[in-house]
Write a protein that holds these residues in place. Structure first.
Motif, PDB file in Angstrom:
ATOM      1  N   PHE A   1       7.970   5.609  -5.231  1.00 29.89           N
ATOM      2  CA  PHE A   1       7.844   6.198  -3.894  1.00 29.89           C
ATOM      3  C   PHE A   1       7.200   5.158  -2.980  1.00 29.89           C
ATOM      4  O   PHE A   1       6.145   4.599  -3.324  1.00 29.89           O
ATOM      5  CB  PHE A   1       6.960   7.442  -3.935  1.00 29.89           C
ATOM      6  CG  PHE A   1       7.562   8.575  -4.723  1.00 29.89           C
ATOM      7  CD1 PHE A   1       8.304   9.558  -4.098  1.00 29.89           C
ATOM      8  CD2 PHE A   1       7.387   8.639  -6.111  1.00 29.89           C
ATOM      9  CE1 PHE A   1       8.860  10.609  -4.826  1.00 29.89           C
ATOM     10  CE2 PHE A   1       7.942   9.683  -6.843  1.00 29.89           C
ATOM     11  CZ  PHE A   1       8.681  10.667  -6.197  1.00 29.89           C
ATOM     12  N   LEU A   2       7.827   4.922  -1.834  1.00 25.35           N
ATOM     13  CA  LEU A   2       7.319   3.906  -0.900  1.00 25.35           C
ATOM     14  C   LEU A   2       7.128   4.509   0.480  1.00 25.35           C
ATOM     15  O   LEU A   2       7.823   5.465   0.851  1.00 25.35           O
ATOM     16  CB  LEU A   2       8.330   2.757  -0.767  1.00 25.35           C
ATOM     17  CG  LEU A   2       8.586   1.880  -1.975  1.00 25.35           C
ATOM     18  CD1 LEU A   2       9.626   0.827  -1.605  1.00 25.35           C
ATOM     19  CD2 LEU A   2       7.299   1.218  -2.439  1.00 25.35           C
ATOM     20  N   LYS A   3       6.253   3.869   1.224  1.00 18.98           N
ATOM     21  CA  LYS A   3       6.063   4.198   2.635  1.00 18.98           C
ATOM     22  C   LYS A   3       7.396   3.934   3.349  1.00 18.98           C
ATOM     23  O   LYS A   3       7.984   2.857   3.170  1.00 18.98           O
ATOM     24  CB  LYS A   3       4.994   3.223   3.128  1.00 18.98           C
ATOM     25  CG  LYS A   3       4.432   3.459   4.457  1.00 18.98           C
ATOM     26  CD  LYS A   3       3.346   2.396   4.655  1.00 18.98           C
ATOM     27  CE  LYS A   3       3.099   2.206   6.120  1.00 18.98           C
ATOM     28  NZ  LYS A   3       1.713   2.263   6.486  1.00 18.98           N
ATOM     29  N   GLU A   4       7.821   4.898   4.142  1.00 16.09           N
ATOM     30  CA  GLU A   4       9.146   4.758   4.771  1.00 16.09           C
ATOM     31  C   GLU A   4       9.199   3.566   5.719  1.00 16.09           C
ATOM     32  O   GLU A   4       8.244   3.271   6.434  1.00 16.09           O
ATOM     33  CB  GLU A   4       9.496   6.033   5.558  1.00 16.09           C
ATOM     34  CG  GLU A   4      10.891   5.954   6.146  1.00 16.09           C
ATOM     35  CD  GLU A   4      11.336   7.226   6.842  1.00 16.09           C
ATOM     36  OE1 GLU A   4      10.530   8.185   6.925  1.00 16.09           O
ATOM     37  OE2 GLU A   4      12.495   7.255   7.289  1.00 16.09           O
ATOM     38  N   THR A   5      10.337   2.887   5.702  1.00 16.11           N
ATOM     39  CA  THR A   5      10.563   1.861   6.713  1.00 16.11           C
ATOM     40  C   THR A   5      11.984   2.000   7.243  1.00 16.11           C
ATOM     41  O   THR A   5      12.847   2.606   6.613  1.00 16.11           O
ATOM     42  CB  THR A   5      10.321   0.440   6.163  1.00 16.11           C
ATOM     43  OG1 THR A   5      10.295  -0.467   7.252  1.00 16.11           O
ATOM     44  CG2 THR A   5      11.380   0.024   5.161  1.00 16.11           C
ATOM     45  N   ASN A   6      12.182   1.479   8.412  1.00 13.05           N
ATOM     46  CA  ASN A   6      13.527   1.315   8.996  1.00 13.05           C
ATOM     47  C   ASN A   6      13.352   0.304  10.128  1.00 13.05           C
ATOM     48  O   ASN A   6      12.239  -0.192  10.349  1.00 13.05           O
ATOM     49  CB  ASN A   6      14.096   2.660   9.497  1.00 13.05           C
ATOM     50  CG  ASN A   6      13.180   3.321  10.526  1.00 13.05           C
ATOM     51  OD1 ASN A   6      12.592   2.633  11.372  1.00 13.05           O
ATOM     52  ND2 ASN A   6      13.049   4.636  10.450  1.00 13.05           N
ATOM     53  N   ALA A   7      14.426  -0.004  10.819  1.00  9.54           N
ATOM     54  CA  ALA A   7      14.345  -1.073  11.828  1.00  9.54           C
ATOM     55  C   ALA A   7      13.285  -0.747  12.884  1.00  9.54           C
ATOM     56  O   ALA A   7      12.523  -1.618  13.303  1.00  9.54           O
ATOM     57  CB  ALA A   7      15.710  -1.260  12.471  1.00  9.54           C
TER      58      ALA A   7
ATOM     59  N   GLU B   1       0.831  -1.208   0.000  1.00  9.45           N
ATOM     60  CA  GLU B   1       0.000   0.000   0.000  1.00  9.45           C
ATOM     61  C   GLU B   1       0.871   1.266   0.000  1.00  9.45           C
ATOM     62  O   GLU B   1       2.049   1.209   0.340  1.00  9.45           O
ATOM     63  CB  GLU B   1      -0.931  -0.007   1.227  1.00  9.45           C
ATOM     64  CG  GLU B   1      -0.261   0.260   2.568  1.00  9.45           C
ATOM     65  CD  GLU B   1       0.461  -0.943   3.162  1.00  9.45           C
ATOM     66  OE1 GLU B   1       0.608  -1.970   2.468  1.00  9.45           O
ATOM     67  OE2 GLU B   1       0.891  -0.846   4.332  1.00  9.45           O
ATOM     68  N   GLU B   2       0.241   2.388  -0.330  1.00  8.07           N
ATOM     69  CA  GLU B   2       0.894   3.711  -0.278  1.00  8.07           C
ATOM     70  C   GLU B   2       2.169   3.765  -1.121  1.00  8.07           C
ATOM     71  O   GLU B   2       3.176   4.328  -0.697  1.00  8.07           O
ATOM     72  CB  GLU B   2       1.190   4.110   1.174  1.00  8.07           C
ATOM     73  CG  GLU B   2      -0.085   4.307   1.989  1.00  8.07           C
ATOM     74  CD  GLU B   2       0.191   4.804   3.398  1.00  8.07           C
ATOM     75  OE1 GLU B   2       1.002   5.726   3.547  1.00  8.07           O
ATOM     76  OE2 GLU B   2      -0.419   4.251   4.329  1.00  8.07           O
ATOM     77  N   SER B   3       2.120   3.136  -2.286  1.00  8.30           N
ATOM     78  CA  SER B   3       3.255   3.207  -3.222  1.00  8.30           C
ATOM     79  C   SER B   3       2.812   4.029  -4.433  1.00  8.30           C
ATOM     80  O   SER B   3       1.640   3.979  -4.823  1.00  8.30           O
ATOM     81  CB  SER B   3       3.651   1.807  -3.693  1.00  8.30           C
ATOM     82  OG  SER B   3       3.768   0.938  -2.591  1.00  8.30           O
TER      83      SER B   3
END
Ligand code: GLY
Ligand code: MN
Ligand code: MN
Length: 430
Positions: free
Chosen positions: A81-87, A61-63
């Protein structure tokens, strides 16, 4: 993801084909679907929009995908464009694609986070004359909901009113209608999972069983085989329910002597299969049921032979109508005067066979395809004639999925799913 994804080379190729059809100095934007709310904090399971999926394989979603072949900077020709992710986010929200994973899966080098979209888009807009918008133009579409794509289009039109607009959908309808070998393999996999479900229920259906219990058997087999589940809302219709074309309640008990129409199939990797079988609840067709069954089967076989390159949609349906008319006369359902009095707009056979014989199949169950253009090799169609006789308490439809070949008869992706009446009876009685 639970399915085997297509290689990035497929998506690279799909984008190349799309961009080749764009006008000079134009960009195109494709959005993910929303996750639809139920109430409180409940949501429906996510279903990716099939266009962004077709162009980059991202199932999240949200791409947002932007294609801009004439971008001044080469790195801006394709941007995801992607929804931000990190650890930290991953712990709270679950795993989302990292930029590296997205590059590998999609073949797109430039991956930005969603919060950068408006700033980057402003920069790109200054370099382009035309914006391609992706409206739903499918010939069966009847959508009341405002999608994420619709919201983006409204936003872009408001903020960039001086740009020219163009339509992405006709390009996608053309590209998506002809399937690659990898896509056909995904559809084949969906058909194979459907086969497992059907074989499972042949031993399960008996007088007294409930339609929803049969639905549960299919669901079990589909999920066990890496499908998300049904490719469309299943129709499990016993007795006279089989005459209701969109019966989906599936809440009745199957009675001895009745027929059971099953329009049920699995998805795999977002590709649909679409199958219908009609079986006798008691394991054996009556003489009359069998006569109608064999008539539907003959129509199906003849219709299938007509699915060759160059065939026109309208003529195909007219030809199938003639074959069906002959069968209905033979069965005594029509008499010659019905046929004499018919008009081209209202052929007599429509009384017993009121829907189309085929539709394109692929990422959508009723897939994309320009139905005014001739059929081509690599297109996948269903073949699904039926005869519905409420006054006799049963309807019969039989449906397989086939791929048009460069010459000769199409390839049946469901050739291993039992279809002949004897095969069904002997498997049910085993
Ligand atoms: N199952 C939907 C259709 O056959 O078109
Ligand atoms: Mn169907
Ligand atoms: Mn169908």
């Amino acid at each position: 993801m639970r399915y085997q994804p297509l290689p990035a080379s497929e998506y690279i190729n799909n984008r190349k084909n799309f961009m080749a059809a764009m006008q000079p100095k134009s960009l195109a934007v494709f959005n993910s679907n929303d996750i639809y709310p139920v109430s409180a904090d409940s949501t429906l399971p996510f279903e990716q929009h099939r266009d962004i999926f077709y162009l980059c394989g991202v199932d999240q979603e949200e791409s947002i995908l932007v294609l801009f072949p004439d971008a001044v900077e080469a790195r801006h020709r394709e941007i995801l464009f992607l929804k931000e992710t990190n650890a930290h986010i991953a712990v709270w929200e679950g795993a989302k694609l990292t930029q590296e994973q997205a590059q590998k899966q999609t073949g797109i080098q430039t991956i930005y986070w969603l919060q950068d979209f408006e700033r980057v888009f402003f920069e790109l807009a200054a370099q382009c004359d035309t914006m391609y918008f992706n409206r739903n133009e499918h010939y069966r579409a009847a959508v009341e909901t405002q999608t994420r794509e619709d919201r983006f289009i409204a936003w872009a039109q408001k903020n960039y009113p001086a740009h020219k607009q163009a339509r992405s959908n006709p390009i996608l309808q053309r590209l998506r209608s002809v399937k690659s070998d990898f896509e056909i393999a995904q559809i084949q996999k969906a058909c194979d999972i459907t086969e497992k479900g059907f074989r499972r229920i042949l031993n399960f259906v008996k007088p007294g069983v409930w339609e929803y219990e049969i639905e549960a058997e299919f669901a079990h087999e589909f999920l066990k085989n890496r499908s998300k589940g049904f490719a469309y809302t299943p129709i499990i219709a016993s007795g006279n329910n089989s005459n209701v074309l969109h019966y989906i309640e599936n809440n009745q008990q199957c009675q001895a002597g009745d027929l059971l129409l099953l329009d049920v199939a699995a998805e795999y990797g977002n590709y649909s299969s679409d199958m219908t079988r009609t079986i006798p609840v008691s394991g054996q067709f009556s003489k009359r049921q069998r006569a109608v069954y064999d008539a539907v089967l003959r129509v199906k076989k003849e219709a299938t032979q007509l699915l060759t390159p160059g065939t026109l949609w309208k003529q195909y349906h007219e030809e199938v109508g003639k074959v069906m008319t002959a069968e209905l006369l033979q069965l005594g359902l029509l008499d010659p005067s019905d046929v004499q009095n018919q008009s081209p707009e209202k052929p007599a056979y429509k009384k017993y066979f009121m829907h189309g014989t085929s539709h394109h199949l692929g990422l959508d169950t009723h897939d994309y395809g320009l139905i005014l253009e001739p059929m081509q090799a690599g297109m996948v169609f269903t073949v699904e004639p039926g005869i519905y006789i409420p006054e006799e308490g049963f309807g019969i439809r039989l449906e397989d999925d086939v791929v048009i070949q460069p010459s000769g008869a199409p390839k049946n992706l469901m050739e291993n799913i039992p279809l002949e009446a004897e095969a069904i009876e002997s498997l049910m009685q085993a």
